[in-house]
Design an enzyme around this catalytic site. Sequence first.
Site, PDB file in Angstrom:
ATOM      1  N   HIS A 293       0.818  -1.227   0.000  1.00 36.14           N
ATOM      2  CA  HIS A 293       0.000   0.000   0.000  1.00 36.14           C
ATOM      3  C   HIS A 293       0.846   1.269   0.000  1.00 36.14           C
ATOM      4  O   HIS A 293       0.338   2.374  -0.172  1.00 36.14           O
ATOM      5  CB  HIS A 293      -0.941   0.001   1.206  1.00 36.14           C
ATOM      6  CG  HIS A 293      -2.225   0.726   0.969  1.00 36.14           C
ATOM      7  ND1 HIS A 293      -2.306   1.953   0.342  1.00 36.14           N
ATOM      8  CD2 HIS A 293      -3.508   0.384   1.276  1.00 36.14           C
ATOM      9  CE1 HIS A 293      -3.563   2.348   0.283  1.00 36.14           C
ATOM     10  NE2 HIS A 293      -4.325   1.421   0.846  1.00 36.14           N
TER      11      HIS A 293
ATOM     12  N   ASP B 238      -2.554   2.246  -4.300  1.00 36.67           N
ATOM     13  CA  ASP B 238      -3.758   2.519  -3.488  1.00 36.67           C
ATOM     14  C   ASP B 238      -4.917   1.625  -3.913  1.00 36.67           C
ATOM     15  O   ASP B 238      -4.856   0.968  -4.945  1.00 36.67           O
ATOM     16  CB  ASP B 238      -4.184   3.978  -3.652  1.00 36.67           C
ATOM     17  CG  ASP B 238      -3.139   4.920  -3.079  1.00 36.67           C
ATOM     18  OD1 ASP B 238      -3.011   6.041  -3.597  1.00 36.67           O
ATOM     19  OD2 ASP B 238      -2.445   4.507  -2.137  1.00 36.67           O
TER      20      ASP B 238
END
Lengths: 324, 325, 408
Positions: free
Chosen positions: C380, C384
Amino acid sequence: MMNYEPALLKKLYRNYLALREAEKVMVDIYYTGKVPGHIHSGEGEEATLAAVLELMRQGDYFSGHHRVLASTYLTGVPFREIFAEIMGKRTGTARGVSGCNHTCDLRKGGLGTSSSLGSDTGIAVGAALTCKLRGDKSLAIKEYGDATSSRGPVHEGMVLAASWQLPVFFVSTYNTFGISGDSRELLPTAHPTADRAKGYGMPSEVAQGNDILEIYEKASKLMDYIRETGKPAVLETVNYRWRGHFEGDQCAYRDEAEAEAARKNDGLAKFEKELLAKKVMTKKEIEAMKKEIADELDDAVKFGEESPAPTMEDVRVMMLAEEN
Amino acid sequence: MAMKTYAQAVNDALREEMRQDKNIVLFGEDVAKHGGIFQATKGLQEEFGGDRVKDAPIAETAIVGAAIGAAATGLRPVAEIMYGDFLLVAYHEIYHMMAKWRFMHGEEFKIPMVIRSAQGSSFGAACEHSNCVEPLFIHSPGLTIISPSNVYDVKGLLKSAIRSNNPVLFLEHKQLYKSKMEIPDEEYTLPIGVADVKRQGSDCTVVAIGLMVGRSLEAAEILAKEGIELEVIDPRTIAPMDYQAIYDSVAKTHRLVVAEESNLTGGLGAEISARVMENAFFELDAPVGRVAALDVPIPYNVELEIQVVPSVEKIVAAVKTACNK
Amino acid sequence: MKHEIVMPKAGLTNTEGVISAWALENGAQVKKGDVIGDIENEKSTIALTSPADGFLANLAEPGEEFKVGAVIGYVVGTSAEASDLPQAAAPAPSAEQPAAPALSAPVPVAQASAKGARKRISPYAKKLAESRGVDYFQLAGTGPGGSVVAADILKAIQEGVPAPAPAPVAAIEAAVQGEYTESPASAMRRSIAKNLQASLQNSAQAQASAEMDVTALLAFKDSLKGMEEALGNKITLNEILSYIVVKLAAKHEGLNSVLTQDGMLRRYRHVALAFALANEKGLITPVVREADRMSLNAFSQEMKRLVALGRDNALELQDLQGGTITISNLGMYPVDGFTPIVNPPQAAIFGFGRAVSKPVYVDSRLEKREMMHISIAFDHRSMDGADVGEVFKSLKALVEEPQLLLLY
């Protein structure tokens, strides 16, 4: 004077006048902030080049020095290109990347000048080699001053010209001062260039720097000699530097009275007076000529102001010639 | 093919070019009647006459100046300044005038001239007659500098230098004049600005200049016996240098040593190291090594001279250090 | 002459340290300041430098814990003296166990976390280490001054990076009673353990998954059966799934990227697909290089080549390095779905479960469809949720209409 054709006299006057007016304009634009670099005024010393360059022919070459920059004009380069270069613009003789001291056009016989005065003596010698191999009686003129005459490369250039017997015309515009150095004190003889000529096996003459006809006569004789024999010769003219070495030079090192006297002894004024007296030219003709030159100079300065500055692309183009 | 010395190759190149182009003229000290102190210009005055091949008095600034003036006005001069050290007598005339005359005066100027000079150590010539001067001139923008390392290269590169429309400083090496090699009879030129891989290898790159090319190749033989394969690159043209060839080699070997005869400080190794660091940093497995003359004037005593000028052994040691061996 | 080498203090509160590795051996000649080993404590690894010129002697065993200030070796004047010395001080008695359950075992994180704790490594070796996910802080360098050079990285890849000093886990072990047998975990097992633990600790992993309709995909695979002779090759479902991942990585640059330690987002020009392969030694990940330039048939043949060599442990180094994205397929087992762990320094890994027949609503009709659970674990820090959403859109399209493989 009466031995000369009126047309020639008028031409010589025009040359002299044009160089004088150009010198004055150059100083003006410097003081109005239009010139990026230093300039060196040759006001008062124009007669030598006004005369010698009149004797230049197609195929001849010329290298001047840092005074009387507009001498390039007498080789046929427009004032516009000269002033654009002095003002650092793209339309100048070297796209504005070179500057004041090097305005010339090779196609009109201009060889250029080194800022390290005297180092370029060899350039004229090399050009004279080309003249000799062409075999067309052309010659190369190298003009410089008294302070420069002390430099090694000047000596080496003269030795080489003499050794190879090349058609070089060494013209020294003795103007009494280097920067602050007075040649009358610093240098061993009164006419540093002419006095050495014998050591190089070269004929020489000395003329008064403010007597354009004396200069013309002696230059003519020497240049005929050079063209006929293919061998080098020397002319030294005696002048007094009117202004500072560079603009802004206060000249604290010399006697102001002496300088003022020299300025009053103006060869151009004298010549003009004589031309009028002998009725070779009328006042009206002279006024018209002055106006014509003034207009040409105004136009040149305006052209320079309106011209664009050079770019890095110009630098690139100016650095290297195209390969085949 | 024919066996030629380096001096003969220079002579042949000059002769071939002068036969093809009447504008080529040659001058310098002792070049005409004597044929040059290394005999590189032997016989040329006899063939081409005293107008095209001329002896000059000892006047280096005028010799260089005359070459510039002649070049500007339509000739193609090849001037000789006898020793690399004497180029400095005319440093201004070369560094500023020769390199920048066009820039200073207008694009109608072309300066197609060559200055030939013999540089480098030659056993006992002492500190004013033994220098390699490339580092002093690479700083001048506009000047092409060529340092040929062997018989084949010197001929092809001299012809290209003469044919170039821009000024060239052509640096021959005193110790190489007598070296011999078989070269083609047919005419050939070599490109300016292109490096030559003299030996391929995978363990370490050596960029070698001039006389050091031969010494690096000798070092390569010694190192091969120990399992280290050297890649030897001869830039041939010092300015403009073919840096891409060096980056490509370093991307392969990950180690670089520069071997030059000029002094260490401010030498070519300094410039090459900086460029490799800028452009191939992540390929380097070891710092760039430099083998160069010690920062002392070249001594007169020959044993000391040999210690000062880089040797085969010094190149071997530098490569081993770079290879962490 | 002898100088003591003492356990250095790495920070204000540091009281103990462990020698994780010596860079040189007893008898090696050193200069003052040379890096001679690595010291590990709770927070970091620091370089240990020689206090003097001389020869190393009586170096304590790596892996043992010493109090700060304790003597852990000597630098002597001559190599002859080296053998005459008393043993280095005994390790500190474990009076105070820094209770360290396995999950939070100290693993070196950032580069210069303690003052002077920079690891000396050549630029090229660092580039190699990053592309291959080798934690070079653990390595004893053989370069000048103990720096890590390319050869050290390549060696580490071949042999497996040496394990960090095991933190004392006596507390947990004590809780599990009963007879047991023990054998040393293989270098590969230790390497896998270390890498995967590091992966979870050093990245911000998140997951996404979907149950997708692979009916068309299976039909596509079956349709190729008749062309085996013409293709000279039988293309498997695993290969088709892997190829889909290649196409996704080529299309969505976030999948084919790496967030480097210097905060640079490096996007690779080509997709190098790593796939998990089990062999007798354990788990390896062969790599199909420049997979984005291959046709499905060429890709399939290359995978087969790698699988064959991989099963025999005969893969070359270049076929094990440089993967930009990984696929793991457990569909040949009765596993519906699973969440794999990202292979550092990659940005993502796909996990495929088995295909199962299920009743599914298509428009408003109930039909028998083949469904497969597909999941992605991703970093992450560089991708995203929205990026992953886009990936799944493309994935769904490719899986439901395999002819799109021709167009991507």
